[in-house]
Design a protein around this motif. Structure first.
Motif, mmCIF file in Angstrom:
data_model
loop_
_atom_site.group_PDB
_atom_site.id
_atom_site.type_symbol
_atom_site.label_atom_id
_atom_site.label_comp_id
_atom_site.label_asym_id
_atom_site.label_seq_id
_atom_site.Cartn_x
_atom_site.Cartn_y
_atom_site.Cartn_z
ATOM 1 N N GLU A 52 2.390 7.858 -23.653
ATOM 2 C CA GLU A 52 1.332 8.787 -24.041
ATOM 3 C C GLU A 52 0.255 8.733 -22.978
ATOM 4 O OE1 GLU A 52 0.017 8.509 -28.066
ATOM 5 O OE2 GLU A 52 2.016 7.988 -28.787
ATOM 6 N N ARG A 53 -0.628 9.708 -22.987
ATOM 7 C CA ARG A 53 -1.694 9.774 -21.997
ATOM 8 C C ARG A 53 -3.050 9.812 -22.677
ATOM 9 N NH1 ARG A 53 0.166 13.371 -16.874
ATOM 10 N NH2 ARG A 53 2.305 12.607 -16.773
ATOM 11 N N ARG A 54 -4.017 9.181 -22.024
ATOM 12 C CA ARG A 54 -5.403 9.258 -22.482
ATOM 13 C C ARG A 54 -6.302 9.266 -21.255
ATOM 14 N NH1 ARG A 54 -5.035 3.567 -25.483
ATOM 15 N NH2 ARG A 54 -4.496 2.292 -23.707
ATOM 16 N N LYS A 55 -7.480 9.850 -21.432
ATOM 17 C CA LYS A 55 -8.439 9.941 -20.323
ATOM 18 C C LYS A 55 -9.157 8.615 -20.136
ATOM 19 C CE LYS A 55 -9.157 14.785 -21.238
ATOM 20 N NZ LYS A 55 -9.069 15.689 -20.182
ATOM 21 N N VAL A 56 -9.329 8.228 -18.875
ATOM 22 C CA VAL A 56 -10.078 7.022 -18.527
ATOM 23 C C VAL A 56 -10.925 7.332 -17.296
ATOM 24 C CG1 VAL A 56 -8.403 5.364 -19.461
ATOM 25 C CG2 VAL A 56 -8.189 6.114 -17.090
ATOM 26 N N THR A 57 -12.004 6.591 -17.150
ATOM 27 C CA THR A 57 -12.809 6.657 -15.931
ATOM 28 C C THR A 57 -12.789 5.274 -15.318
ATOM 29 O OG1 THR A 57 -14.222 8.392 -16.845
ATOM 30 C CG2 THR A 57 -15.092 7.154 -14.985
ATOM 31 N N LEU A 58 -12.386 5.207 -14.065
ATOM 32 C CA LEU A 58 -12.236 3.927 -13.386
ATOM 33 C C LEU A 58 -13.033 3.905 -12.091
ATOM 34 C CD1 LEU A 58 -8.366 3.627 -13.719
ATOM 35 C CD2 LEU A 58 -10.069 2.374 -15.045
ATOM 36 N N HIS A 59 -13.504 2.718 -11.735
ATOM 37 C CA HIS A 59 -14.098 2.531 -10.423
ATOM 38 C C HIS A 59 -12.954 2.572 -9.416
ATOM 39 C CE1 HIS A 59 -16.306 0.773 -7.090
ATOM 40 N NE2 HIS A 59 -17.403 1.098 -7.771
ATOM 41 N N ILE A 60 -13.133 3.263 -8.329
ATOM 42 C CA ILE A 60 -12.057 3.435 -7.355
ATOM 43 C C ILE A 60 -11.543 2.090 -6.851
ATOM 44 C CG2 ILE A 60 -11.566 4.293 -5.027
ATOM 45 C CD1 ILE A 60 -13.136 6.838 -5.826
ATOM 46 N N ASP A 61 -12.413 1.095 -6.755
ATOM 47 C CA ASP A 61 -11.977 -0.219 -6.284
ATOM 48 C C ASP A 61 -11.017 -0.901 -7.256
ATOM 49 O OD1 ASP A 61 -13.410 0.036 -3.960
ATOM 50 O OD2 ASP A 61 -15.115 -1.129 -4.665
ATOM 51 N N GLN A 62 -10.913 -0.420 -8.494
ATOM 52 C CA GLN A 62 -9.977 -0.986 -9.471
ATOM 53 C C GLN A 62 -8.547 -0.519 -9.224
ATOM 54 O OE1 GLN A 62 -12.573 0.336 -12.964
ATOM 55 N NE2 GLN A 62 -11.455 -1.405 -13.805
ATOM 56 N N LEU A 63 -8.382 0.568 -8.493
ATOM 57 C CA LEU A 63 -7.058 1.173 -8.327
ATOM 58 C C LEU A 63 -6.222 0.428 -7.300
ATOM 59 C CD1 LEU A 63 -8.077 4.928 -8.249
ATOM 60 C CD2 LEU A 63 -7.133 3.644 -10.172
ATOM 61 N N THR A 64 -4.953 0.274 -7.612
ATOM 62 C CA THR A 64 -3.984 -0.289 -6.674
ATOM 63 C C THR A 64 -3.017 0.826 -6.296
ATOM 64 O OG1 THR A 64 -4.150 -2.474 -7.680
ATOM 65 C CG2 THR A 64 -2.187 -2.032 -6.351
ATOM 66 N N PRO A 65 -3.006 1.234 -5.033
ATOM 67 C CA PRO A 65 -2.106 2.315 -4.628
ATOM 68 C C PRO A 65 -0.648 1.886 -4.729
ATOM 69 C CG PRO A 65 -3.209 1.371 -2.718
ATOM 70 C CD PRO A 65 -3.796 0.708 -3.930
ATOM 71 N N THR A 66 0.226 2.854 -4.994
ATOM 72 C CA THR A 66 1.657 2.567 -5.097
ATOM 73 C C THR A 66 2.453 3.311 -4.035
ATOM 74 O OG1 THR A 66 1.946 4.299 -6.745
ATOM 75 C CG2 THR A 66 1.543 2.048 -7.561
ATOM 76 N N GLN A 67 1.790 3.871 -3.069
ATOM 77 C CA GLN A 67 2.477 4.415 -1.903
ATOM 78 C C GLN A 67 1.741 3.916 -0.668
ATOM 79 O OE1 GLN A 67 2.151 8.656 -2.774
ATOM 80 N NE2 GLN A 67 0.853 8.937 -0.990
ATOM 81 N N TYR A 68 2.466 3.819 0.428
ATOM 82 C CA TYR A 68 1.938 3.172 1.615
ATOM 83 C C TYR A 68 1.035 4.077 2.447
ATOM 84 C CZ TYR A 68 1.769 0.354 5.826
ATOM 85 O OH TYR A 68 1.328 -0.363 6.888
ATOM 86 N N VAL A 69 1.345 5.366 2.506
ATOM 87 C CA VAL A 69 0.577 6.272 3.362
ATOM 88 C C VAL A 69 0.186 7.542 2.613
ATOM 89 C CG1 VAL A 69 1.627 5.474 5.522
ATOM 90 C CG2 VAL A 69 2.633 7.406 4.313
ATOM 91 N N VAL A 70 -0.852 8.191 3.135
ATOM 92 C CA VAL A 70 -1.192 9.558 2.772
ATOM 93 C C VAL A 70 -1.251 10.336 4.089
ATOM 94 C CG1 VAL A 70 -2.455 9.054 0.651
ATOM 95 C CG2 VAL A 70 -3.685 9.086 2.813
ATOM 96 N N ASP A 71 -0.879 11.597 4.040
ATOM 97 C CA ASP A 71 -0.936 12.385 5.265
ATOM 98 C C ASP A 71 -2.259 13.134 5.343
ATOM 99 O OD1 ASP A 71 -0.443 15.376 4.369
ATOM 100 O OD2 ASP A 71 0.973 14.122 3.257
ATOM 101 N N THR A 72 -2.717 13.343 6.563
ATOM 102 C CA THR A 72 -4.018 13.997 6.766
ATOM 103 C C THR A 72 -4.020 15.412 6.205
ATOM 104 O OG1 THR A 72 -3.325 14.623 9.010
ATOM 105 C CG2 THR A 72 -4.663 12.634 8.778
ATOM 106 N N TYR A 73 -2.911 16.122 6.312
ATOM 107 C CA TYR A 73 -2.852 17.485 5.803
ATOM 108 C C TYR A 73 -3.150 17.517 4.303
ATOM 109 C CZ TYR A 73 -1.149 22.054 4.442
ATOM 110 O OH TYR A 73 -1.069 23.311 3.903
#
Length: 125
Positions: A52-73
């Motif tokens: 299920e999904r629910r709305k949350v507000t998180l501090h960005i520093d709490q997030l752990t990315p699950t992909q290694y790169v993002v592209d500039t485009y």
């Protein structure tokens, strides 16, 4: 390696630097941590369960990315056109995993955001 801090609050500077090139940038530039290899374990742990999904507000520093790169485009696209779809996150082993939305969150970091509105994917017992 450059730091995300040089672009915080300066989307025009980021676009000026990367607007004419396509590069893969490590997510470490935007998140002050390495990416996590949790998604496979996360999805296997909850295989067959209904989430299920629910709305949350998180501090960005709490997030752990699950992909290694993002592209500039992709990041520039989100800087130019703010999207309303919230990133998808989930708690697993004490971490807030960013499952979807790495480009959107990276763009918000560049805009200077400290928090992000997201949707948490969670599973009932």
């Amino acid at each position: 390696m450059q730091s995300f801090a040089q672009w915080r609050g300066t989307p025009d500077g980021f676009i000026a630097q990367y607007g004419k090139s396509f590069e893969d940038l490590t997510v470490r530039l935007f998140f002050n941590k390495e990416f996590a290899e949790y998604p496979t374990a996360f999805f296997l742990a909850f295989k067959g369960k209904t989430g299920e999904r629910r709305k949350v507000t998180l501090h960005i520093d709490q997030l752990t990315p699950t992909q290694y790169v993002v592209d500039t485009y992709g990041v520039i696209e989100y800087l130019k056109n703010r999207h309303t779809d919230p990133p998808l996150v989930a708690q697993y082993n004490g971490h807030w995993l960013l499952l979807d939305g790495h480009h959107r969150v990276s763009a918000e970091v560049i805009r200077g955001a400290k928090t992000i509105a997201a949707e948490e994917l969670y599973f009932k017992d």
